[in-house]
Scaffold this active site. Structure first.
Site, short mmCIF file in Angstrom:
data_model
loop_
_atom_site.label_atom_id
_atom_site.label_comp_id
_atom_site.label_asym_id
_atom_site.label_seq_id
_atom_site.Cartn_x
_atom_site.Cartn_y
_atom_site.Cartn_z
N ASN A 1 0.84 -1.19 0.00
CA ASN A 1 0.00 0.00 0.00
C ASN A 1 0.89 1.26 0.00
O ASN A 1 1.54 1.58 1.00
CB ASN A 1 -0.90 -0.04 1.24
CG ASN A 1 -1.84 1.15 1.32
OD1 ASN A 1 -1.47 2.26 0.96
ND2 ASN A 1 -3.04 0.90 1.79
N ASP B 1 -0.59 -4.02 9.97
CA ASP B 1 -1.93 -4.45 9.61
C ASP B 1 -2.89 -3.52 10.34
O ASP B 1 -2.74 -3.26 11.53
CB ASP B 1 -2.20 -5.91 9.99
CG ASP B 1 -3.42 -6.42 9.23
OD1 ASP B 1 -3.36 -6.48 7.98
OD2 ASP B 1 -4.45 -6.72 9.86
N GLY C 1 -8.08 5.03 1.92
CA GLY C 1 -8.97 4.13 2.66
C GLY C 1 -10.23 4.84 3.16
O GLY C 1 -10.93 5.52 2.40
#
Ligand SMILES: O=c1nc[nH]c2c1ncn2[C@H]1C[C@H](O)[C@@H](COP(=O)(O)OP(=O)(O)OP(=O)(O)O)O1
Ligand SMILES: [Mg+2]
Length: 194
Positions: free
Chosen positions: A10, A68, A148
């Site tokens: 990402n 994460d 996001g």
């Protein structure tokens, strides 16, 4: 300068982590020619961060870190949680946001972003560091920065969504800032001892 390999695909995340960990030389998956997909089938942020960092430490023979992260919405009983990246069928930021807003059906909800940084060393050492940032999900999207779920994550004290903050502002208060601060504090203490 200390070198770390960051196991992430990402680009937004990579940029944020490089900016927050500016004292480190961060290499990414491109730099080590890693092109396989890593299956994130853990049930917690900690498990998934460790899966990513472990894969890359094994592959490179060096120290690796991974992030994460995800969004946990109170009125949705913590969803999308570890499934944040894969919440909608299409698995795009726009469709993931649409799904959260449609499930909330016009209601506002408390929510938090979570970031877990995993550190895995070639000697088998495995550690995780968790950061959280609390806010609210609002029913309209505001701002164009970030990535996001940023356009729907509102911080009441700033009266702005994450997508309305500059990258420096976001990086000074975010979940990722908190997890990385715990991580770099650990590394500094470890180095002073040796
Ligand atoms: O600061 C953030 N601002 C907005 N949204 C965010 C943030 N932090 C995580 N998120 C969302 C994006 C994605 O839907 C999921 C992360 O999923 P996650 O698997 O950790 O990352 P990813 O697949 O994008 O990249 P990778 O696994 O290669 O590091 O949570
Ligand atoms: Mg992922």
């Amino acid at each position: 300068m200390k070198e770390l390999i960051l196991a992430s695909n990402n680009a937004h995340k990579v940029e944020e982590i490089k900016s927050i960990l500016s004292d480190y030389n961060i290499l990414t998956l491109k730099d080590i020619n890693f092109t396989d997909e890593i299956i994130e089938d853990g049930l917690t942020f900690e498990e998934n961060a460790l899966i990513k960092a472990r894969t890359i430490s094994k592959y490179s023979g060096k120290t690796a870190i991974a992030d994460d992260s995800g969004l946990s919405v109170e009125l949705l009983e913590g969803r999308p949680g570890v499934y944040s990246a894969r919440y909608s069928k299409e698995q795009t930021d726009a469709k993931n946001i649409e799904k959260v807003l449609s499930e909330l059906d016009g209601k506002k909800s408390k929510a938090k972003f979570v970031s877990v940084i995993a550190l895995v060393k070639p000697d088998g050492t495995e550690l995780t560091f968790r950061g959280e940032c609390h806010g609210e999900i609002i029913s309209e999207q505001r701002g164009n920065n970030g990535f996001g779920y940023d356009p729907i994550f509102y911080v009441p004290s700033l009266e702005k969504t994450f997508a309305e903050l500059s990258s420096d502002e976001k990086n000074s208060i975010s979940h990722r800032k908190e997890s990385l601060e715990k991580f770099s504090k650990f590394l500094k203490e470890e180095n002073n001892e040796n």
